[in-house]
Design a protein around this motif. Structure first.
Motif, PDB file in Angstrom:
ATOM      1  N   UNK B 160       0.805  -1.223   0.000  1.00 16.30           N
ATOM      2  CA  UNK B 160       0.000   0.000   0.000  1.00 16.30           C
ATOM      3  C   UNK B 160       0.834   1.267   0.000  1.00 16.30           C
ATOM      4  N   UNK B 163       1.814   4.351  -4.068  1.00 21.10           N
ATOM      5  CA  UNK B 163       0.546   4.933  -4.510  1.00 21.10           C
ATOM      6  C   UNK B 163      -0.025   4.220  -5.727  1.00 21.10           C
ATOM      7  N   UNK B 166      -2.004   1.240  -4.567  1.00 22.36           N
ATOM      8  CA  UNK B 166      -3.270   1.606  -3.938  1.00 22.36           C
ATOM      9  C   UNK B 166      -4.280   2.034  -5.002  1.00 22.36           C
ATOM     10  N   UNK B 167      -3.814   2.776  -5.995  1.00 25.91           N
ATOM     11  CA  UNK B 167      -4.728   3.219  -7.046  1.00 25.91           C
ATOM     12  C   UNK B 167      -5.226   2.035  -7.859  1.00 25.91           C
TER      13      UNK B 167
END
Lengths: 524, 639, 99
Positions: B160, B163, B166-167
């Motif tokens: 996580x 980025x 996570x996206x």
């Protein structure tokens, strides 16, 4: 005469409020413990109500009735049906968590000596709200209900206006206080206007029916001995509905909620959305449908459209928020849209779903909002942009926050899914188009929940967040039971549906509606 | 026996609960526990399988009713399971491949401090996926459906702190939710049409209702399948999903979860059979996706994304076959199983390569690795031969059948679908050969000099390619076995067909050209694809920096511009919409309220001015009032 | 003489008194004008009594005189204390009773 259990469930927190307020100023911790004890004892009484209540028994049970204002036939009349019991239990359940979560929210600030934060008052007010909310779930006298429906605004006003924190570290105290009082006044005025219109309708109902007793009027309506002109019924219905729609809140009467939830502390925000607002939707089921069945059916199309607008509009606005608490507030508006949709879809599934939704939304919002509150207290900011990478430093906090978010987006396996699906099925079977539009809400819910999680919890760690502590024992004690409950009710909701189902059957017969039959059967 | 069904799910679920709720104490043993429970699930599956083999074909289905889930007036949802041959196939594939990948992950995730949580998520995935294939009604299937989505979300975003991960995770969940919306609308339609959503009653009652309703249900189911199985137009998440750890890509985004859409279509065969229009749409979606994925796969330099394109394309084959109806169902599932073997093997091989190459994924920085990783090379090579359909290997049998069935659809449609499938086979051979050549053959482009020449920074660390540990290679070897022999084993004496026929039904298709001709054509296009790839990537050195390429190549690198379209239309459009709504809510809805408040305040401000404190002005108003009353009285008199 | 003429006189006196109340600022003068209005009313009452031939008007006139006397006492006391505190008998100086 048997023990007045229902009165006791309300009297206990009321007395507790007085006692808590009377604790001397120096003994803050004693006041907190007292409030917690009282709320736990109330939960015990609520459990007793649950045990004594027989779902398959009469419609209203544990009834109490005393004459109060003889000249106007106002009676102190209490009684609960399955829906009332479920919501009473929800209220009694949430208050201990709210108190525990707000343990330090009313402590005097060390940094500024100017603001006097009366700890005792904070907890006393919470208990006072609990007492009034419980009484509004129990009252079967319209006037009695009206009194508590309105009276709970006063402690809420002080809770919103008197306690809260700055929006972000760069905001000065004055602006914060001004915004807080704006939110409190807005909350009060909105609800007072609604209440005033309802008062007119209550008086109107009395002049037409000659009684305030819900059971009497409903019976008289059912057997035809009380005949209301169509237009009278519609006006009275609108008067009641307006007040409940403000409280619920329904688009476009919703704008007080984001302010009130945003400016108050997280536990108070939970109190607003999970407890107080439920009185609005509950009253729609109990009063609008029972007293004015024809008018309810007349207004259904318009209300359904407003509810669908609430669902989509609330979700879209939640996506656009920059403030964590306001985001949750708009999400709640979307969820209230679902509840109202379920109530007015006039199907068994819709109304059972709506009742379950009230309970589940209470628990899930409490879980999400309280964890958000713990997060906010660590950084001193409500702005989403001030966060990032929390999962690295506080994995438990991030994990529980994720579960709260997943509950908000109605993930199957957690309780909100069941209620949301029931509402959707119930709506779809009568109004397919509206059901499909409402289904878009589930995509939008995923969007705002996951965007919030992504922006606050993932990515590189912000320097200000590098050293924040993970959840403490007190905070875990708040979150873990709520999550356990979400999972339990998601996997095994049977106890709740069995409690609610008979009451829904009564309501369905009030409005004289039958579920649409499946095509295959209908064609045979 | 039927009581074992719940245990299939319970074992990994228990693992997930223990691993995710248990504290740090489990960090050292957690992965073993997770693997053990996955193995237990596989063992239960084997027990049930042998039991099932002992029975007659018609009596093999098992049912288990656990408890009544949502009992509401007029609405009955149960937690109940159904284990028939179709479910059994999936159970063995999921728990078998799942266990292998658990074992592989022990080595792959060894240095990750959150390994315990990784295994917890893997177990959660297994439980959800097994629930999906074992459910006996659509609502419970929906629980598993979203459950695998959640597990996929958690695993794609496992790292996580990146980025991009996570996206990608969020994107996967959201795109899947669009599909889920289709599934929930389908369930609602079933409820209003049939009054139930349990497989048995719904699928038996399809004759009682009109084709329009069934087409609507089928299309909604297709939407769901598109989301989960990354079919056009909901395919955009799969490439990004490669942000997750490679074992995840192998298990979830290649072998099992992404095939759930095919399961859904085959399971709902009775509905699709009664809705020919929907079936046509299914075949079109499958055909478009199989080309789309193949073209994207040709252009990607990231080994995992190239494989992801390939996965999309292969599932396109399955969906195409499933859309053909009873002539294709069995072959769809057969290709699904063989694909499970070779694609999982390929991904594990890719993971093994990355493991030895400092997690480099750019194939332009590979080259000549066969010397350094012999086991990986051989197993990957066998998987490669299987996927391109080398005669005798798994992919050959299953893909050949699908192409045959596509021609057998008949009419112009049959010719078009069959040719598309053939073209897809050629492109498959091309891009897989490209991957093979760029990774294991040619110059060693990962040497420091070569890498710096191709634009890497001065701080480039030259990797030391090495073979992976046993825990990783053994699963690869087992999967390679499957890739080689599964197809032949299934096809000899039509074993797989007879196994599944009682559930899915089967009709023998009659292609307009002979089966031998189809096979010949398949082999011919295979040779063509391999030769083309060899000419471009084997005969001459691979440029270390990707050439600009043609318009199509550039578009394919960007996933045929679908992401750009999404970005411009959905993301930007959505942002504008929400922003303007926030503005409107503030200025219009709230503005009306605040405006009312302000005007009341303004009015009272005006009225306040009358109270100026001078006695005279009060006296004037008194006299004026008195005069008015007198005037009014006189007027009343006069009238 | 025609008793109606007394009514005209009463109206005239009342108007003079009212005008005085409205335009004068000295509290004593305003007060005297109020008295003038009261007496105009008394005159009208007596004239009506004569016109209608009963005694009601005369009785009410007595009441008015009693009330006026009481009013004079209270009013003058207020004016005197006002003058003491402000050294002015202007009514405009006592304009604090406003919102």
């Amino acid at each position: 005469m048997s023990f007045p259990l229902l009165t006791a469930t309300a009297a206990l927190p009321a007395l507790g409020a007085v006692a808590t307020a009377a604790v001397p100023a120096g003994k803050r911790n004693a006041a907190k413990s007292l409030a917690l004890l009282v709320s736990l004892a109330t939960l015990g009484l609520a459990v007793a109500v649950l045990v004594r209540f027989d779902p398959d028994g009469g419609r209203y049970q544990l009834t109490e009735s005393h004459s109060w204002i003889k000249d106007f036939g106002v009676r102190y009349e209490l009684g609960v049906d399955g829906i009332g019991v479920a919501l009473l239990a929800l209220t009694a359940l949430l208050i201990p968590f709210i108190i525990l979560a707000g343990w330090h929210d009313a402590d005097p600030l060390e940094t500024s000596s100017s603001r006097w934060r009366p700890t005792q008052g904070f907890f006393a007010l919470i208990l006072a709200v609990e007492a009034m909310v419980i009484l509004s779930f129990e009252a079967t006298d319209v006037f009695l209900f009206y009194i508590f429906f309105e009276a709970m605004l006063i402690p809420m006003y002080f809770l919103i206006g008197g306690f809260g924190d700055r929006a972000h570290p760069h905001q000065d105290e004055k602006t914060a206080a001004a915004q807080r009082s704006y939110a409190a006044v807005k909350f009060l005025l909105y609800n007072l206007v609604g209440g005033l219109i309802m008062l007119a309708a209550v008086i109107g109902l009395y002049t037409v029916a000659g009684s305030f007793s819900l059971t009497e009027i409903a019976e008289a309506r059912a057997d035809g001995s009380l005949d209301m002109a169509t237009s009278t019924e519609r006006w009275l219905f609108l008067g009641f509905f307006f007040a409940f729609a403000v409280k619920a809140p329904l688009w476009p009467l919703h704008t007080w909620l984001p302010n009130a939830m945003g400016e108050s502390t997280a536990p108070v925000a939970v109190l607003i959305t999970a407890v107080v607002d439920k009185v609005g939707t509950f009253a729609m089921l109990r009063f609008c449908l029972q007293l004015f069945p024809e008018a309810s059916k007349w207004a259904t199309p318009a209300i359904l459209v407003l509810a669908v607008i609430s669902i989509v509009y609330g979700a879209l606005l939640a996506v656009g928020q920059r403030d964590i608490k306001r985001l949750v507030a708009y999400a709640s508006i979307s969820h209230f849209g679902f509840i109202i949709l379920g109530i007015f879809a006039m199907t068994s599934q819709g109304q059972s779903g709506a009742t379950l939704y009230m309970v589940n939304h209470g628990i899930s919002t409490a879980a999400l909002m309280l964890v958000a509150g713990f997060l906010i207290s660590r950084r001193g900011s409500r702005l989403i942009a001030d966060y990032g990478g929390v999962q690295k430093t506080a994995p438990l906090l991030a994990g529980t926050f994720l579960i709260g978010s997943l509950a908000t987006l109605s993930l199957p396996g957690l309780a909100p899914f069941i209620s949301e699906f029931l509402v959707l099925v119930g709506t779809f079977s009568r109004y397919p188009a509206i059901g499909i539009i409402a289904t878009f809400g589930i995509v939008l819910a995923a969007l705002y929940s996951l965007v919030l999680y992504q922006r606050t919890m993932t990515g590189p760690v912000k320097p200000e967040l590098a050293k924040i502590p993970d959840l403490r024992v007190r905070e875990l004690a708040v979150v873990v039971p709520l999550i356990a409950l979400l999972v339990f009710l998601g996997v095994y909701p049977k106890p709740l549906t069995e409690l609610v189902d008979p009451a829904v059957k009564h309501t369905m017969s009030d409005v004289q509606k039958k579920d649409p039959r499946p095509d295959v059967e209908a064609s045979k | 026996m039927e009581n074992l069904i719940a245990l299939l799910i319970a074992a990994p679920l228990l693992g997930a609960a223990v691993l995710l709720c248990g504290g740090r104490a489990l960090d050292r043993t957690g992965h073993l526990l997770g693997t053990l429970l996955s193995l237990a699930s596989f063992a239960f599956g084997l027990v049930l399988f042998t039991d099932m083999l002992g029975k007659d074909a018609e009596e093999r289905a098992l049912h288990q009713h656990l408890f009544s889930w949502i009992p509401v007036e007029g609405f009955q949802a149960d937690v109940a399971f159904q284990l028939d041959q179709l479910s059994m196939t999936f159970v063995l594939l999921i728990s078998g491949v799942g266990t292998l990948i658990h074992i592989y992950s022990i080595g792959y995730m060894e240095h990750d401090e959150r390994r315990r949580r990784f295994f917890g998520y893997l177990n959660l995935f297994l439980a959800a996926m097994l629930l999906l294939v074992l459910a006996d009604n659509y609502l419970l299937l929906y629980v598993g459906w979203e459950g695998v989505g959640l597990a996929s979300y958690l695993l794609i975003g496992f790292w996580q702190h990146k980025p991009s991960a996570a996206t990608a995770a969020k994107k996967a969940f959201l795109v899947n939710r669009v599909g889920d919306m289709g599934l929930s609308i389908a369930i609602m339609l079933m409820f209003t049409t049939f009054g139930t959503f349990a497989f048995g009653p719904v699928l038996e009652a399809t004759g009682d209702t009109g084709e329009g309703k069934l087409t609507a249900i089928a299309l909604m189911l297709l939407l769901a399948a598109c989301g989960k199985s990354a079919q056009v137009p909901l395919q955009s998440w799969l490439g990004d999903a490669m942000e997750g750890p490679t074992p995840v890509s192998a298990l979830i985004h290649a072998a099992t979860m992404v095939t759930a859409g095919v399961y859904l279509i085959v399971r709902s065969g009775a509905i699709f059979n009664a809705a020919p229009d929907a079936q046509l749409v299914v075949t079109i979606v499958g055909a478009v996706t199989l080309l789309f994925g193949a073209i994207v796969g040709c252009a990607k330099d990231d080994i995992k994304k190239a494989l992801a394109g390939s996965t999309m394309s292969q599932i396109g084959y399955m969906v195409l076959a499933a859309g053909l109806g009873p002539i294709g169902y069995v072959f769809a599932i057969m290709h699904l199983v063989t694909h499970g073997f070779f694609k999982a093997g390929l991904f594990l091989g890719a993971g093994s390569v990355m493991h030895g190459m400092n997690d480099e994924v750019d194939m332009r920085r590979y080259g000549g690795l066969r010397k350094y990783m012999p086991v990986t090379f051989v197993t990957f090579g066998l998987g490669y031969l299987a996927i391109i359909g080398f005669p005798g290997l798994s992919g050959f049998f299953s893909k050949d059948k699908i192409i045959e069935a596509a021609f057998a659809k008949g009419g112009t449609e049959g010719w078009i679908l069959g040719s598309v499938a053939l073209l897809g086979a050629a492109i498959t051979a091309f891009y897989m050969t490209r991957v093979m050549l760029m990774t294991f053959f040619g110059e060693e482009r990962w040497r420091k000099q070569a890498a710096i020449a191709s634009g890497a920074g001065e701080d480039y660390q030259e990797p030391h390619p090495h073979e992976s540990p046993k825990s990783m290679t053994i699963p690869m070897i087992i999967l390679a076995f499957g890739s080689v022999f599964a197809g032949g084993f299934f096809s000899i004496g039509d074993r797989f067909l007879h196994w599944l026929e009682p559930v899915t039904a089967h009709e023998h298709g009659h292609p307009p050209i002979s089966a031998g001709a189809v096979t010949g054509a398949t082999v011919a296009v295979l040779v063509l694809g391999v030769a083309a790839a060899w000419l471009m990537y084997g005969r001459r050195p691979v440029p270390a920096v990707a050439p600009r390429g043609s318009l199509l190549t550039r578009a394919a690198r960007r996933d045929l511009l679908q992401d750009d379209f999404n970005h411009v239309v959905l993301v930007r459009g959505g942002e504008h919409l929400t922003r303007s709504l926030v503005y409107l809510d503030h200025s219009l809805v709230d503005g009306a309220v605040n405006g009312t408040a302000a005007s009341v305040g303004g009015l009272s401000g005006r009225l306040r001015r009358l109270q100026n404190g001078y006695v005279r002005s009060y006296a004037v108003s008194m006299f004026g009032g008195a005069a008015l009353i007198v005037a009014a009285t006189l007027l009343m008199r006069a009238v | 003489m025609n008793p109606v003429n007394y009514l005209y006189l009463a109206a005239l006196l009342f108007s003079i008194g009212a005008t005085g109340v409205l335009i004068r600022r000295n509290a004593i003068v305003v007060f005297m004008c109020v008295e003038l209005m009261l007496n105009a009313c008394n005159l009208a009452f007596v004239a009506f009594s004569r016109l209608h031939g009963n005694l009601d008007g005369q009785i009410i006139a007595f009441f008015t005189m009693v009330v006026a006397a009481a009013e004079v006492v209270v009013g003058l006391a207020i004016i005197v204390s006002l003058f003491r505190s402000r050294h002015s008998a202007s009514v405009d100086d006592a304009s604090l009773m406003k919102l």
